[in-house]
Design a protein around this motif. Structure first.
Motif, mmCIF file in Angstrom:
data_model
loop_
_atom_site.group_PDB
_atom_site.id
_atom_site.type_symbol
_atom_site.label_atom_id
_atom_site.label_comp_id
_atom_site.label_asym_id
_atom_site.label_seq_id
_atom_site.Cartn_x
_atom_site.Cartn_y
_atom_site.Cartn_z
ATOM 1 N N ALA A 137 34.884 36.240 42.512
ATOM 2 C CA ALA A 137 33.749 35.774 42.726
ATOM 3 C C ALA A 137 32.699 36.634 41.825
ATOM 4 C CB ALA A 137 33.306 35.768 44.042
ATOM 5 N N GLU A 138 32.857 37.907 41.739
ATOM 6 C CA GLU A 138 31.981 38.848 41.163
ATOM 7 C C GLU A 138 32.065 38.711 39.367
ATOM 8 O OE1 GLU A 138 31.759 43.803 40.106
ATOM 9 O OE2 GLU A 138 32.963 42.846 41.955
ATOM 10 N N GLN A 139 33.140 38.388 39.017
ATOM 11 C CA GLN A 139 33.240 38.246 37.506
ATOM 12 C C GLN A 139 32.700 36.831 37.295
ATOM 13 O OE1 GLN A 139 37.341 38.352 36.693
ATOM 14 N NE2 GLN A 139 37.366 40.683 36.800
ATOM 15 N N ILE A 140 32.792 35.777 38.114
ATOM 16 C CA ILE A 140 32.026 34.449 37.850
ATOM 17 C C ILE A 140 30.363 34.586 37.907
ATOM 18 C CG2 ILE A 140 31.820 32.196 38.988
ATOM 19 C CD1 ILE A 140 34.832 32.432 39.872
ATOM 20 N N ILE A 160 33.729 34.778 33.812
ATOM 21 C CA ILE A 160 34.341 33.648 33.692
ATOM 22 C C ILE A 160 33.632 32.341 33.817
ATOM 23 C CG2 ILE A 160 36.460 32.692 35.164
ATOM 24 C CD1 ILE A 160 37.275 35.261 36.092
ATOM 25 N N LEU A 161 33.996 31.537 32.973
ATOM 26 C CA LEU A 161 33.212 30.405 32.900
ATOM 27 C C LEU A 161 33.911 29.064 32.931
ATOM 28 C CD1 LEU A 161 31.519 31.407 29.262
ATOM 29 C CD2 LEU A 161 30.488 31.666 31.525
ATOM 30 N N LEU A 162 33.130 27.912 33.486
ATOM 31 C CA LEU A 162 33.948 26.746 33.649
ATOM 32 C C LEU A 162 33.200 25.771 32.708
ATOM 33 C CD1 LEU A 162 35.916 25.241 35.216
ATOM 34 C CD2 LEU A 162 33.984 24.603 36.809
ATOM 35 N N ASN A 163 33.978 25.254 31.866
ATOM 36 C CA ASN A 163 33.519 24.214 30.620
ATOM 37 C C ASN A 163 32.442 24.757 29.998
ATOM 38 O OD1 ASN A 163 35.212 22.194 31.714
ATOM 39 N ND2 ASN A 163 33.821 21.609 33.164
ATOM 40 N N GLY A 164 32.440 26.104 29.777
ATOM 41 C CA GLY A 164 31.566 26.786 28.634
ATOM 42 C C GLY A 164 30.287 27.377 29.491
ATOM 43 N N VAL A 220 45.430 31.699 40.479
ATOM 44 C CA VAL A 220 46.458 31.518 39.150
ATOM 45 C C VAL A 220 46.240 32.968 38.520
ATOM 46 C CG1 VAL A 220 45.989 29.308 38.642
ATOM 47 C CG2 VAL A 220 44.204 30.658 37.991
ATOM 48 N N ARG A 221 45.948 33.804 39.316
ATOM 49 C CA ARG A 221 46.015 35.301 38.719
ATOM 50 C C ARG A 221 45.144 35.654 37.513
ATOM 51 N NH1 ARG A 221 50.129 38.012 41.210
ATOM 52 N NH2 ARG A 221 51.380 37.047 42.854
ATOM 53 N N LEU A 222 43.873 35.272 37.565
ATOM 54 C CA LEU A 222 42.865 35.639 36.548
ATOM 55 C C LEU A 222 42.176 37.038 37.074
ATOM 56 C CD1 LEU A 222 41.784 32.353 35.167
ATOM 57 C CD2 LEU A 222 43.470 33.916 34.110
ATOM 58 N N ALA A 223 42.249 36.812 38.385
ATOM 59 C CA ALA A 223 41.556 38.110 39.067
ATOM 60 C C ALA A 223 42.494 38.617 40.244
ATOM 61 C CB ALA A 223 40.412 37.756 39.628
ATOM 62 N N LYS A 224 42.495 39.834 40.313
ATOM 63 C CA LYS A 224 43.382 40.621 41.153
ATOM 64 C C LYS A 224 42.849 40.139 42.749
ATOM 65 C CE LYS A 224 44.978 44.364 38.659
ATOM 66 N NZ LYS A 224 44.830 46.116 38.716
ATOM 67 N N THR A 225 41.702 40.060 43.116
ATOM 68 C CA THR A 225 41.324 39.693 44.629
ATOM 69 C C THR A 225 40.279 38.744 44.396
ATOM 70 O OG1 THR A 225 39.533 41.128 44.798
ATOM 71 C CG2 THR A 225 41.494 42.027 45.223
ATOM 72 N N ARG A 226 40.020 37.956 45.270
ATOM 73 C CA ARG A 226 38.971 36.826 45.455
ATOM 74 C C ARG A 226 37.695 37.377 45.231
ATOM 75 N NH1 ARG A 226 38.924 31.874 49.712
ATOM 76 N NH2 ARG A 226 37.012 30.845 48.688
ATOM 77 N N SER A 227 37.416 38.401 45.906
ATOM 78 C CA SER A 227 36.118 38.927 45.617
ATOM 79 C C SER A 227 35.742 39.438 44.472
ATOM 80 C CB SER A 227 35.902 40.167 46.639
ATOM 81 O OG SER A 227 36.604 41.148 46.342
ATOM 82 N N GLN A 228 36.726 40.003 43.611
ATOM 83 C CA GLN A 228 36.702 40.238 41.991
ATOM 84 C C GLN A 228 36.546 38.909 41.452
ATOM 85 O OE1 GLN A 228 40.047 42.434 40.922
ATOM 86 N NE2 GLN A 228 39.182 44.273 41.827
#
Length: 125
Positions: free
Chosen positions: A22-25, A30-34, A12-20
């Motif tokens: 995963a790194e931001q998570i 980037i949070l899921l349900n707070g 959904v384009r919140l990050a440019k690459t999948r590795s980025q």
């Protein structure tokens, strides 16, 4: 349908690459349900995603699942933007401050520093 959190963020384009994504998570940007979770966690419809960019918090709700990256125009079919206007203004003010800083000369030279010291010495006296 099951999909990993990092893959969904990338789709959904919140990050440019999948590795980025995963790194931001993993860094808690980037949070899921707070709450901070692992990138391998599966997402479901109705979950809340929070993206922290600089000082602004962008909130999204998952409306649909997908397994392939989509164009920017189609993201609204899968993600509902619930960001408050104050948070958008916060990011805009940060970007404006950064733009002003980048347009300046940056760090003062030795000569600039000496002139500044002289000015402050005279101003204090």
């Amino acid at each position: 349908m099951k999909i990993r959190f990092d893959k969904y963020v990338w789709c959904v384009r919140l990050a440019k690459t999948r590795s980025q994504a995963a790194e931001q998570i993993s860094k808690g940007r980037i949070l899921l349900n707070g709450s901070a979770i692992k990138a391998s966690r599966e997402v479901k419809i109705g979950d809340q995603i929070t993206c922290i960019r600089h000082t602004a918090h962008f909130d999204y709700q998952i409306v649909g699942l997908l397994d392939k990256r989509v164009g920017a125009a189609l993201v609204t079919n899968y993600l509902l933007d619930q960001t408050k206007p104050e948070e958008i203004e916060k990011l805009k003010s940060y970007q404006a401050a950064q733009q002003v800083y980048r347009q300046s000369d940056g760090k003062p030279t030795k000569k600039d520093r000496r002139e500044l010291d002289r000015f402050l010495d005279e101003w204090i006296d």
